[in-house]
Write an enzyme that holds these catalytic residues in place. Structure first.
Site, PDB file in Angstrom:
ATOM      1  N   ARG A  23     -33.466 -44.253 -13.428  1.00  0.00           N
ATOM      2  CA  ARG A  23     -33.102 -43.202 -12.467  1.00  0.00           C
ATOM      3  C   ARG A  23     -32.551 -41.957 -13.129  1.00  0.00           C
ATOM      4  O   ARG A  23     -32.501 -40.889 -12.536  1.00  0.00           O
ATOM      5  CB  ARG A  23     -32.060 -43.730 -11.477  1.00  0.00           C
ATOM      6  N   ARG A  58     -18.811 -15.137 -25.477  1.00  0.00           N
ATOM      7  CA  ARG A  58     -17.620 -14.945 -24.644  1.00  0.00           C
ATOM      8  C   ARG A  58     -16.398 -15.336 -25.467  1.00  0.00           C
ATOM      9  O   ARG A  58     -16.299 -16.445 -25.936  1.00  0.00           O
ATOM     10  CB  ARG A  58     -17.701 -15.794 -23.377  1.00  0.00           C
ATOM     11  N   LYS A  71      -7.271 -26.140 -22.175  1.00  0.00           N
ATOM     12  CA  LYS A  71      -8.579 -26.197 -21.524  1.00  0.00           C
ATOM     13  C   LYS A  71      -9.343 -27.431 -21.965  1.00  0.00           C
ATOM     14  O   LYS A  71      -9.270 -27.826 -23.128  1.00  0.00           O
ATOM     15  CB  LYS A  71      -9.430 -24.973 -21.890  1.00  0.00           C
ATOM     16  N   HIS A 118     -10.043 -19.108 -27.544  1.00  0.00           N
ATOM     17  CA  HIS A 118     -11.247 -19.886 -27.270  1.00  0.00           C
ATOM     18  C   HIS A 118     -12.416 -18.948 -27.011  1.00  0.00           C
ATOM     19  O   HIS A 118     -12.264 -17.903 -26.378  1.00  0.00           O
ATOM     20  CB  HIS A 118     -11.009 -20.771 -26.028  1.00  0.00           C
ATOM     21  N   TYR A 131     -14.962 -25.145 -17.298  1.00  0.00           N
ATOM     22  CA  TYR A 131     -13.629 -25.175 -17.886  1.00  0.00           C
ATOM     23  C   TYR A 131     -12.675 -25.850 -16.902  1.00  0.00           C
ATOM     24  O   TYR A 131     -12.646 -25.481 -15.739  1.00  0.00           O
ATOM     25  CB  TYR A 131     -13.039 -23.783 -18.039  1.00  0.00           C
ATOM     26  N   GLU A 142      -3.632 -12.097 -20.012  1.00  0.00           N
ATOM     27  CA  GLU A 142      -4.778 -12.394 -20.873  1.00  0.00           C
ATOM     28  C   GLU A 142      -4.724 -11.598 -22.168  1.00  0.00           C
ATOM     29  O   GLU A 142      -4.156 -10.517 -22.248  1.00  0.00           O
ATOM     30  CB  GLU A 142      -6.091 -12.157 -20.138  1.00  0.00           C
ATOM     31  N   LYS A 168     -14.698  -5.368 -22.763  1.00  0.00           N
ATOM     32  CA  LYS A 168     -13.311  -5.775 -23.009  1.00  0.00           C
ATOM     33  C   LYS A 168     -13.196  -6.554 -24.321  1.00  0.00           C
ATOM     34  O   LYS A 168     -12.279  -6.326 -25.104  1.00  0.00           O
ATOM     35  CB  LYS A 168     -12.795  -6.608 -21.830  1.00  0.00           C
TER      36      LYS A 168
END
Length: 183
Positions: A23, A58, A71, A118, A131, A142, A168
């Site tokens: 399956r 990222r 995280k 990260h 995450y 941040e 950014k």
């Protein structure tokens, strides 16, 4: 779940037990009881998901105290090179990193404790990334580091010229210009 210690204390790679049959497959992606026992007690409060295309990078991101985040991350579709950089003041591995390939095929997860930056690079045509965070998002808290900082020597598989990076993320400082807020 098999827990793999990395060369940086507190950072772990997790490999779930995957049960396959005609399956498809089944695995338990998270068990608080097992995680608390085998990794560390963490109370995850927010889940996030991103979708990105090949060449997207990222990061490197973090939240400053008092809103630092631990995280637990995984790639559910496609594959990424995931990186955690130690930013803990006084740590013997300050400025060092751990990298791991996460994919929808290998089902690996990566635990990144508080005090780390990260980021990830998308290796496949498309990647869906999830995450689990132990603190809510606080935009005023941040921060980030330049992912292509030569002092970090991260072995990205893409050059800075070809990487697709947010405006950014292009403005984050180098490690030599960074004053860590993490004790």
């Amino acid at each position: 779940m098999h827990v793999i210690k990395t060369e940086i204390e507190g950072v772990f790679i997790l490999e779930p037990s995957v049960f396959k049959d005609a399956r498809g497959y089944f695995f338990e992606s998270f068990s608080k009881k097992q995680f608390d026992r085998e990794v560390m007690p963490v109370n995850f409060v927010q889940d996030n998901e991103s979708k990105s295309t090949k060449g997207v990078l990222r990061g490197l991101h973090f939240q400053k105290p008092p809103y630092s985040q631990a995280k637990l991350v995984r790639c559910v579709v496609g594959s990424v090179l995931d990186v955690a950089v130690d930013l803990r003041k006084g740590s013997p591995t300050f400025g060092k990193y751990v990298a791991v390939e996460l994919s929808g095929d290998n089902h690996r997860e990566f635990f990144i404790p508080k005090g780390f930056a990260h980021g990830f690079e998308v290796l496949s045509d498309v990647a869906v990334f999830q995450y689990k965070c132990d603190e809510y998002y606080h935009p005023e808290s941040e921060g980030g580091l330049d992912p292509f900082d030569p002092a970090l020597s991260i072995s990205w598989r893409i050059s800075s010229e070809k990487a697709i990076v947010s405006e950014k993320d292009k403005t984050h400082p180098l490690l030599k210009d960074f004053v860590t807020p993490f004790e």
